[in-house]
Design an enzyme around this catalytic site. Sequence first.
Site, short mmCIF file in Angstrom:
data_model
loop_
_atom_site.label_atom_id
_atom_site.label_comp_id
_atom_site.label_asym_id
_atom_site.label_seq_id
_atom_site.Cartn_x
_atom_site.Cartn_y
_atom_site.Cartn_z
CG HIS A 132 -1.97 -1.02 1.23
ND1 HIS A 132 -2.86 -1.22 0.19
CD2 HIS A 132 -2.29 -1.96 2.17
CE1 HIS A 132 -3.67 -2.23 0.49
NE2 HIS A 132 -3.34 -2.70 1.68
CG ASP A 167 -3.03 -8.38 1.05
OD1 ASP A 167 -2.11 -8.66 1.83
OD2 ASP A 167 -4.02 -7.68 1.37
CG HIS A 169 -6.57 -5.15 2.28
ND1 HIS A 169 -6.06 -6.10 3.13
CD2 HIS A 169 -7.62 -4.57 2.93
CE1 HIS A 169 -6.76 -6.09 4.27
NE2 HIS A 169 -7.71 -5.17 4.17
CG ASP A 256 -5.05 -9.95 3.92
OD1 ASP A 256 -4.81 -10.54 2.86
OD2 ASP A 256 -4.74 -8.76 4.12
#
Length: 389
Positions: A132, A167, A169, A256
Site C-alpha cells: 500500500h 492479498d 486488499h 488475509d
Amino acid sequence: MPDVVTDLPLLVYGPRSTAYDFGPAHPLTPRRFGTGVSLLEALGAVPNLAPEPATDDELEWIHEARYVEVVKAFSRQPFADHRAGIGPGDTPPFAGMHEASAAVAGGSLRAMEAILRGEVLHAFHPGGGLHHAMPARASGFCIYDDPALAIARARRDGLRVMYVDLDVHHGDGVQAIHWADPGVLTFSIHESGRTLFPGTGFADEVGGAAALGTKVNLPLDAGTGERGWLATLELVLPELADQFRPEVIVSQHGADAHAFDPLAHLRITTTAMGAAARLIDRLAHRHAGGRWLSTGGGGYDVYRVVPRTWSLVWLAAAHREVPASIPEAWRDRWAAGAEHYGQAPIPTTFEDEPNAGVPRSVLDDRLDDRAIASAVAVLEQALGLLPKQ
Ligand SMILES: [Zn+2]
C-alpha cells in the site's frame, strides 16, 4: 548471501524482520514471525538472507526524497505532528521506523538481486509485501513499498515484470508506482473497494496512457469463496502471462483473504492459496526462466492461517509435496498462544478442508459464479488492450 545455485528458494528473514512493529495492539504483529518462521523451519527451510536497510538512493527510485526524510524524522522523534499518512490509526509512528521499514525494502531488493544474478531461481520474503505504500505517503500498515522496489530493480535491468497480488486488499501502491510503465503488468485480486480498504482496484483501472492493459484488477464481492477465487486465477493468469511474456514474476501472498481472517470478508482456504502459489511457480518456469520473488503480506490470524499459508508458498517454491500433516510438536508449541488470541484450535493439516469448514449456501455459490464471470470480462478487456509481445 549464497554463492552457489541451490534448489531451495532463498528465504529472507533475520533479526531486523521483527523490528517492523507498530506496537502490541496492532494487527500486523511480529508474532507472525514466531509461528510462521518456526513452521517453515520445521519443513526444512533455512533463513539465509537477513534483511538490511535499502539505501536512501534505492528507496528514492520509487519514493520521493522528502517522504524518506519525513519517515526518518518520525524514526528519531515518533511524537511529532502526524503527516504523510503516518499517524493515529493504521500506520502509527514508532522509534526506529525508518531503519525497520528500509530493511523490509532491502530484503526484497537483495532477494531480487540474487535472482537477477542467477544465484537462485526463487526467493521468498515473508516479511515483505507492503503493497500500500505510495511514493510520498504511508498507507495501510505500509511505509516503504518493497514489492514495487524489487520490481523497479528488475526494470533497471530492462526485464519485463509481472506482479501478482493475492492479498485481500487491492495492491494500490504497487499499481500506482508502476502505473505508467508498460513493462510492468500488475494483477490484483481482492475484495471489492466498495466494502474494503483501500477503496480502489476496480476493473476500469487499466494503466497510464502508454501502458493500457498492463494494470489488471479483479474486485470480488464480500463472501466469495475458494471455488470462484481459484478458478479466476487459473483462467486469467496463464492468459495474461502468454500475452505479456514476463521475464520475472513478483508475487504477494497476503493471507488475509482466508475465511478465518478477522479483518476482511472473502472465504478463501489455504488449499486454494497453495494451488495459486504452485500456479505462479509454473508460470515463472514457463515464461521467466524460473525467476520468481514471492512475498508475504497481510494476514491477521497468525496461528491458524499465516504459518500454513507461508509454508504452502515455500513448498511451491521448493517444488515439494505438501506434507500430510502439521508437526504435532509445532502445534503443541503454539497452542496456548492460539487459545489466548482466540485463534484456536490450530488445524492439523496444511491444506484446509473444503471451504475451511465454513458452510456455504446457494447464495454463496452465486458469488463464486459472479467472480468467474467478471474474470472473463476483465481478461477480455486486458487482452484487448495489451500489446502482443
Ligand atoms: Zn519453481
